[in-house]
Design a protein around this motif. Structure first.
Motif, mmCIF file in Angstrom:
data_model
loop_
_atom_site.group_PDB
_atom_site.id
_atom_site.type_symbol
_atom_site.label_atom_id
_atom_site.label_comp_id
_atom_site.label_asym_id
_atom_site.label_seq_id
_atom_site.Cartn_x
_atom_site.Cartn_y
_atom_site.Cartn_z
ATOM 1 N N ARG A 45 0.839 -1.207 0.000
ATOM 2 C CA ARG A 45 0.000 0.000 0.000
ATOM 3 C C ARG A 45 0.870 1.252 0.000
ATOM 4 N NH1 ARG A 45 -2.728 -2.410 4.673
ATOM 5 N NH2 ARG A 45 -4.373 -3.758 3.833
ATOM 6 N N HIS A 46 1.860 1.259 0.872
ATOM 7 C CA HIS A 46 2.735 2.427 0.988
ATOM 8 C C HIS A 46 3.486 2.676 -0.314
ATOM 9 C CE1 HIS A 46 5.509 5.298 2.764
ATOM 10 N NE2 HIS A 46 6.520 4.572 2.306
ATOM 11 N N GLN A 47 3.964 1.607 -0.955
ATOM 12 C CA GLN A 47 4.744 1.767 -2.183
ATOM 13 C C GLN A 47 3.873 2.245 -3.342
ATOM 14 O OE1 GLN A 47 8.348 -1.455 -1.327
ATOM 15 N NE2 GLN A 47 6.564 -2.102 -2.500
ATOM 16 N N VAL A 48 2.660 1.725 -3.444
ATOM 17 C CA VAL A 48 1.748 2.193 -4.488
ATOM 18 C C VAL A 48 1.369 3.651 -4.241
ATOM 19 C CG1 VAL A 48 -0.563 1.911 -5.477
ATOM 20 C CG2 VAL A 48 0.863 -0.101 -5.028
ATOM 21 N N ALA A 49 1.105 3.993 -2.983
ATOM 22 C CA ALA A 49 0.761 5.378 -2.662
ATOM 23 C C ALA A 49 1.901 6.327 -3.040
ATOM 24 C CB ALA A 49 0.436 5.505 -1.175
ATOM 25 N N GLU A 50 3.130 5.950 -2.754
ATOM 26 C CA GLU A 50 4.284 6.778 -3.114
ATOM 27 C C GLU A 50 4.406 6.935 -4.627
ATOM 28 O OE1 GLU A 50 7.892 5.266 -1.375
ATOM 29 O OE2 GLU A 50 7.807 6.787 0.216
ATOM 30 N N PHE A 51 4.204 5.844 -5.345
ATOM 31 C CA PHE A 51 4.305 5.891 -6.806
ATOM 32 C C PHE A 51 3.277 6.861 -7.372
ATOM 33 C CE2 PHE A 51 4.359 4.782 -11.170
ATOM 34 C CZ PHE A 51 5.527 4.082 -11.425
ATOM 35 N N LEU A 52 2.055 6.803 -6.874
ATOM 36 C CA LEU A 52 1.004 7.700 -7.359
ATOM 37 C C LEU A 52 1.319 9.150 -7.021
ATOM 38 C CD1 LEU A 52 -2.120 5.582 -6.352
ATOM 39 C CD2 LEU A 52 -1.348 6.041 -8.686
ATOM 40 N N GLN A 53 1.801 9.385 -5.811
ATOM 41 C CA GLN A 53 2.116 10.759 -5.410
ATOM 42 C C GLN A 53 3.220 11.352 -6.270
ATOM 43 O OE1 GLN A 53 0.502 12.601 -3.345
ATOM 44 N NE2 GLN A 53 -0.506 11.334 -1.819
ATOM 45 N N ASP A 54 4.168 10.524 -6.682
ATOM 46 C CA ASP A 54 5.295 11.009 -7.474
ATOM 47 C C ASP A 54 4.951 11.188 -8.951
ATOM 48 O OD1 ASP A 54 6.843 11.002 -5.205
ATOM 49 O OD2 ASP A 54 7.800 9.066 -5.624
ATOM 50 N N ALA A 55 3.845 10.587 -9.409
ATOM 51 C CA ALA A 55 3.482 10.655 -10.821
ATOM 52 C C ALA A 55 2.901 12.024 -11.160
ATOM 53 C CB ALA A 55 2.467 9.565 -11.155
ATOM 54 N N ALA A 56 3.111 12.463 -12.389
ATOM 55 C CA ALA A 56 2.508 13.703 -12.855
ATOM 56 C C ALA A 56 0.991 13.545 -12.892
ATOM 57 C CB ALA A 56 3.026 14.052 -14.239
ATOM 58 N N PRO A 57 0.239 14.600 -12.601
ATOM 59 C CA PRO A 57 -1.224 14.481 -12.571
ATOM 60 C C PRO A 57 -1.814 13.869 -13.835
ATOM 61 C CG PRO A 57 -0.563 16.567 -11.621
ATOM 62 C CD PRO A 57 0.693 15.934 -12.168
ATOM 63 N N ALA A 58 -1.336 14.272 -14.998
ATOM 64 C CA ALA A 58 -1.876 13.726 -16.245
ATOM 65 C C ALA A 58 -1.555 12.244 -16.391
ATOM 66 C CB ALA A 58 -1.331 14.495 -17.439
ATOM 67 N N ALA A 59 -0.407 11.815 -15.866
ATOM 68 C CA ALA A 59 0.007 10.415 -15.984
ATOM 69 C C ALA A 59 -0.834 9.496 -15.115
ATOM 70 C CB ALA A 59 1.476 10.270 -15.617
ATOM 71 N N ARG A 60 -1.453 10.035 -14.067
ATOM 72 C CA ARG A 60 -2.221 9.188 -13.151
ATOM 73 C C ARG A 60 -3.497 8.642 -13.783
ATOM 74 N NH1 ARG A 60 -1.941 13.548 -8.315
ATOM 75 N NH2 ARG A 60 0.310 13.457 -7.926
ATOM 76 N N GLU A 61 -3.964 9.250 -14.856
ATOM 77 C CA GLU A 61 -5.198 8.796 -15.492
ATOM 78 C C GLU A 61 -5.120 7.335 -15.904
ATOM 79 O OE1 GLU A 61 -8.225 10.397 -15.899
ATOM 80 O OE2 GLU A 61 -7.274 11.722 -14.453
ATOM 81 N N ARG A 62 -3.928 6.864 -16.275
ATOM 82 C CA ARG A 62 -3.790 5.469 -16.699
ATOM 83 C C ARG A 62 -3.274 4.570 -15.583
ATOM 84 N NH1 ARG A 62 1.835 4.461 -18.316
ATOM 85 N NH2 ARG A 62 1.234 2.723 -19.677
ATOM 86 N N LEU A 63 -3.067 5.120 -14.392
ATOM 87 C CA LEU A 63 -2.576 4.342 -13.254
ATOM 88 C C LEU A 63 -3.750 3.989 -12.344
ATOM 89 C CD1 LEU A 63 0.672 6.354 -12.386
ATOM 90 C CD2 LEU A 63 0.413 4.394 -13.938
ATOM 91 N N TRP A 64 -4.154 2.735 -12.397
ATOM 92 C CA TRP A 64 -5.275 2.245 -11.608
ATOM 93 C C TRP A 64 -4.747 1.295 -10.532
ATOM 94 C CZ3 TRP A 64 -10.695 1.665 -13.986
ATOM 95 C CH2 TRP A 64 -10.923 2.658 -14.940
ATOM 96 N N VAL A 65 -5.594 0.993 -9.550
ATOM 97 C CA VAL A 65 -5.202 0.123 -8.440
ATOM 98 C C VAL A 65 -6.257 -0.957 -8.246
ATOM 99 C CG1 VAL A 65 -4.663 -0.015 -5.978
ATOM 100 C CG2 VAL A 65 -4.009 2.027 -7.286
ATOM 101 N N ARG A 66 -5.794 -2.223 -8.177
ATOM 102 C CA ARG A 66 -6.715 -3.287 -7.750
ATOM 103 C C ARG A 66 -6.621 -3.391 -6.243
ATOM 104 N NH1 ARG A 66 -7.113 -9.601 -9.692
ATOM 105 N NH2 ARG A 66 -4.906 -9.689 -9.073
ATOM 106 N N ILE A 67 -7.718 -3.067 -5.572
ATOM 107 C CA ILE A 67 -7.782 -3.185 -4.125
ATOM 108 C C ILE A 67 -8.183 -4.619 -3.771
ATOM 109 C CG2 ILE A 67 -8.329 -0.756 -3.816
ATOM 110 C CD1 ILE A 67 -11.269 -1.644 -3.327
ATOM 111 N N ASN A 68 -8.247 -4.897 -2.486
ATOM 112 C CA ASN A 68 -8.740 -6.177 -2.018
ATOM 113 C C ASN A 68 -10.277 -6.157 -1.965
ATOM 114 O OD1 ASN A 68 -6.391 -8.076 -0.971
ATOM 115 N ND2 ASN A 68 -5.774 -5.958 -0.592
ATOM 116 N N PRO A 69 -10.909 -7.330 -1.881
ATOM 117 C CA PRO A 69 -12.382 -7.383 -1.931
ATOM 118 C C PRO A 69 -13.037 -6.625 -0.787
ATOM 119 C CG PRO A 69 -11.433 -9.573 -2.219
ATOM 120 C CD PRO A 69 -10.309 -8.673 -1.796
ATOM 121 N N LEU A 70 -14.215 -6.068 -1.058
ATOM 122 C CA LEU A 70 -14.945 -5.335 -0.026
ATOM 123 C C LEU A 70 -15.304 -6.222 1.151
ATOM 124 C CD1 LEU A 70 -17.460 -3.128 -2.064
ATOM 125 C CD2 LEU A 70 -15.221 -2.488 -1.152
ATOM 126 N N GLN A 71 -15.526 -7.512 0.893
ATOM 127 C CA GLN A 71 -15.944 -8.412 1.956
ATOM 128 C C GLN A 71 -14.792 -8.882 2.838
ATOM 129 O OE1 GLN A 71 -16.251 -8.750 -1.347
ATOM 130 N NE2 GLN A 71 -16.308 -10.878 -2.026
#
Length: 288
Positions: A45-71
């Motif tokens: 989680r921490h590493q993905v969060a850092e990667f997103l924070q460091d990415a340019a705003p326009a570049a984040r549009e193609r950066l998605w995250v698979r989370i764990n199931p809601l249940q």
């Protein structure tokens, strides 16, 4: 956005995330679920969060995250970690029906408000990973934020207690071909893009090319990938060829030259309005 190729990268590997981001994939999926062991999930989680924070705003549009199931116990922690980085979208695994997407919508709205953004985070739902989910693939019409549906065969095999999900010829068994069809029909009913599941052997480009071509003919708009080497094959398979574009334009032009006519002869075949609709859709998809 283009949705031909969706490339997974494990969230606990910064090297693989960088490599995925540098690929020509239309969408990069940082995975916090199946690709990450239980005791490593906080670090991922921490590493993905850092990667997103460091990415340019326009570049984040193609950066998605698979989370764990809601249940399960991890979904809210996943969202709390990654949403301040404003990912382009969230993949919801093991979706059991439209109610899960509605719950996710409430969570995302709260996290967006907390981070001070009015931008709506999009969602792709994995709709056949549970036995329950197989019966609800047609419920997603009107689901908030939904951009696409995709399906999975491995978790479904676990859910039903199968020892294998493939037959002697290497193809999926009936239950899993049914899952593919239900995903396609559910996406059509919801008016969103159907996305094919992974081709597990990344050293088999010919098999990937054949399968991608077949599911595109069936109506799929893109495909999941597990390795950067698969991306070019997928992109090519889901990009209309010059011959296809020319043929589609001929159909559109033919009907435009005969307004009000419901059926026309063309190259020895009879064409009607569904042929025109498909030609228009292909041209519109190519423009995107």
């Amino acid at each position: 956005m283009r949705m031909r190729s969706w490339l997974f990268a494990p969230g606990d590997s910064p090297r693989k995330m960088v490599k995925a981001d540098a690929s020509p994939a239309d969408v990069v999926l940082f995975d916090l679920e199946d690709a990450v062991a239980e005791d490593v999930k906080p670090k991922a989680r921490h590493q993905v969060a850092e990667f997103l924070q460091d990415a340019a705003p326009a570049a984040r549009e193609r950066l998605w995250v698979r989370i764990n199931p809601l249940q399960g116990p991890h979904a809210l922690a996943d969202l709390a970690a990654v949403m301040p980085g404003r990912p382009g979208g969230i993949m919801l695994p093991k979706a059991r029906g439209v109610a899960d997407v509605e719950v996710l919508d409430h969570y995302l709205s709260a996290f967006e408000a907390a981070s001070g953004t009015t931008r709506k985070t999009r969602v792709i739902a994995l709709v056949t990973e549970t036995a329950e989910g197989m019966f609800t693939t047609g419920t997603y019409a009107g689901a908030p934020r939904l951009a696409a549906l995709t399906w999975g065969a491995e978790d479904l095999a676990d859910a039903v207690g199968a020892t294998d999900n493939r037959g002697p010829d290497g193809g999926y068994g009936f239950t899993y071909e049914l899952a593919r069809s239900l995903c396609l029909l559910g996406a059509a009913a919801a008016g969103v893009a159907p996305i094919e599941t992974i081709h597990g052997d990344f050293r088999d480009p010919d098999g990937l090319r054949r399968r991608a071509g077949q599911v595109r003919r069936d109506g799929y708009r893109g495909m999941l990938a597990i390795h950067p080497d698969q991306v070019d094959v997928i992109n090519a398979a889901f990009t209309p060829s010059p011959h296809e574009l020319k043929a589609a334009q001929e159909v559109v032009d033919l009907f435009a030259a005969h307004p009000g006519v419901g059926a026309l002869a063309h190259h020895g075949a009879m064409l009607d309005r569904p042929h025109l609709d498909r030609a228009r859709a292909l041209l519109a998809n190519a423009q995107r």
